[in-house]
Write an enzyme that holds these catalytic residues in place. Structure first.
Site, PDB file in Angstrom:
ATOM      1  N   ALA A 351       0.818  -1.210   0.000  1.00 15.54           N
ATOM      2  CA  ALA A 351       0.000   0.000   0.000  1.00 15.54           C
ATOM      3  C   ALA A 351       0.851   1.260   0.000  1.00 15.54           C
ATOM      4  O   ALA A 351       0.481   2.280  -0.596  1.00 15.54           O
ATOM      5  CB  ALA A 351      -0.926  -0.008   1.217  1.00 15.54           C
ATOM      6  N   CYS A 352       2.017   1.201   0.659  1.00 14.80           N
ATOM      7  CA  CYS A 352       2.866   2.408   0.741  1.00 14.80           C
ATOM      8  C   CYS A 352       3.516   2.746  -0.589  1.00 14.80           C
ATOM      9  O   CYS A 352       4.160   3.779  -0.731  1.00 14.80           O
ATOM     10  CB  CYS A 352       3.934   2.241   1.825  1.00 14.80           C
ATOM     11  SG  CYS A 352       4.814   0.688   1.775  1.00 14.80           S
ATOM     12  N   HIS A 353       3.355   1.849  -1.598  1.00 14.45           N
ATOM     13  CA  HIS A 353       3.882   2.147  -2.936  1.00 14.45           C
ATOM     14  C   HIS A 353       2.769   2.423  -3.940  1.00 14.45           C
ATOM     15  O   HIS A 353       3.042   2.622  -5.113  1.00 14.45           O
ATOM     16  CB  HIS A 353       4.703   0.955  -3.455  1.00 14.45           C
ATOM     17  CG  HIS A 353       5.944   0.709  -2.679  1.00 14.45           C
ATOM     18  ND1 HIS A 353       6.618  -0.490  -2.735  1.00 14.45           N
ATOM     19  CD2 HIS A 353       6.632   1.487  -1.808  1.00 14.45           C
ATOM     20  CE1 HIS A 353       7.675  -0.444  -1.943  1.00 14.45           C
ATOM     21  NE2 HIS A 353       7.698   0.736  -1.373  1.00 14.45           N
TER      22      HIS A 353
END
Length: 357
Positions: A351-353
């Protein structure tokens, strides 16, 4: 998998919703223990008691002791703290020599809170770092690769316990055992510190820090139905057997190792989530595995000869909750498929990408 507002949520490696008992623990702490934990009157002493109880629950969950647990804002801070400590420990243990820098070994699949920190330190000339690739056949980093990468100034090996995208469980037990047994020669840095980012493993697979041989273990609450707060387990911290150097300076909380007035509500929630994992892990494991296997069976029925399960490898074990699947065919990229699915909440990777896809 759960339904939220008519949609099916399937992105638990990104974050989990709060377990109702965790939400209750947070609310109760905020209402009844709102005082500063360093204060001598009742709201403060209640907060201090809650923090102590939560620390014990986190320690029980990983098989450690409360004195070895430090609360942090999350996994990113915990990982940064370990790398900061390893570098400072290296320079505090040997006289400075021109051209010699601390050397750190890691894998090429680590979370950015390890990878980018190491890249930044290297760019600044503070360290040398070896990024070892995992095997294409197994998705694992083999212990022998780590042993071969050790140099005289190697001071830290940091390997995640399980990958958040493929679910492949890394052979951290074997790697750390081999490193511990590795003979250090005269003139080499005497101790190699061992760290695993266990963010994705906790709450999904059983393990015990006493058998793991890790000096540091990163804990992230929102991966196991807790709040967005974390902790760092440091082996022998209470007996000063393993170093930990603060990145911040302030009021002396967390034994001067992580100062700042404690976030009592979130710590209470983390403690409750840890308690639930400690009590129910076996049940959680088999439920997640059953749901994951059913999903994969149905995908094969609906898309015969068009699905490929990444991370489902004969030579590896994987997390019981993780399904990484590709739909084979022209124009069937993951983000395109998900954009047309009305009721499914899932990701094409970490999700952080997601903003980069």
């Amino acid at each position: 998998m759960e339904q939220h507002g008519g949609k099916v949520y399937m992105d638990y490696n990104a974050t989990t919703p709060l377990e109702p008992q965790v939400l209750t623990a947070i609310s109760s702490a905020l209402e009844e223990a709102w005082g500063n934990p360093s204060s001598p009157y009742e709201p403060g002493t209640k907060a201090k008691e809650i923090i102590a109880s939560s620390r014990a629950s986190v320690a029980d969950m990983v098989g450690g002791i409360p004195e070895d647990v430090i609360f942090t804002s999350g996994g990113t801070e915990a990982n940064n703290l370990v790398i900061h400590t390893a570098v400072k420990y290296f320079w505090g243990s040997i006289p400075p020599y021109d051209g010699i820098r601390p050397h750190i070994i890691t894998s090429n699949i680590e979370h950015d809170s390890v990878k980018l920190v190491l890249e930044a330190y290297k760019k600044e000339g503070k360290i040398d770092v070896t990024f070892l690739p995992v095997s294409h056949e197994s998705g694992r980093l083999e212990a022998e690769e780590v042993i071969q990468a050790i140099r005289p100034p190697t001071c830290l090996v940091t390997i995640m316990m399980a990958n958040n995208e493929t679910g492949v469980i890394q052979p951290v037990y074997e790697i750390f055992e081999r490193v511990k047994l590795h003979d250090r020669q005269p003139g080499e840095f005497s101790r190699i510190l061992l760290h695993t980012d266990a963010a994705q493993a906790i709450g999904k697979i059983p393990f015990d820090v006493k058998g793991l041989d890790a000096d540091y273990l990163t804990i992230v609450g929102h991966k196991f139905y807790g709040p967005r707060i974390g902790a760092l387990y440091v082996k022998g911290l209470g007996r000063r057997r393993t170093p930990l150097y603060p990145m911040l300076y302030g009021g002396g909380q967390e034994r001067n190792l992580r100062p700042g007035t404690e976030n009592t509500g979130m710590i209470a929630g983390l403690g409750k989530a840890a308690e639930l994992v400690h009590t129910n892990l076996e049940k959680y494991f088999y439920h997640m595995e059953e749901v994951r296997d059913y999903l994969e069976e149905q995908l094969q029925v609906v898309f015969p000869d068009q699905v490929q399960f990444n991370g489902k490898l004969d030579e590896s074990e994987r997390l019981p909750n993780t399904c990484n699947v590709s739909i084979i065919g022209a124009g069937l990229e993951g983000h395109k498929i998900l954009s047309k699915v009305k009721y499914l909440q899932a990701s094409v990777g970490a999700a952080c990408h997601s903003q980069n896809r």
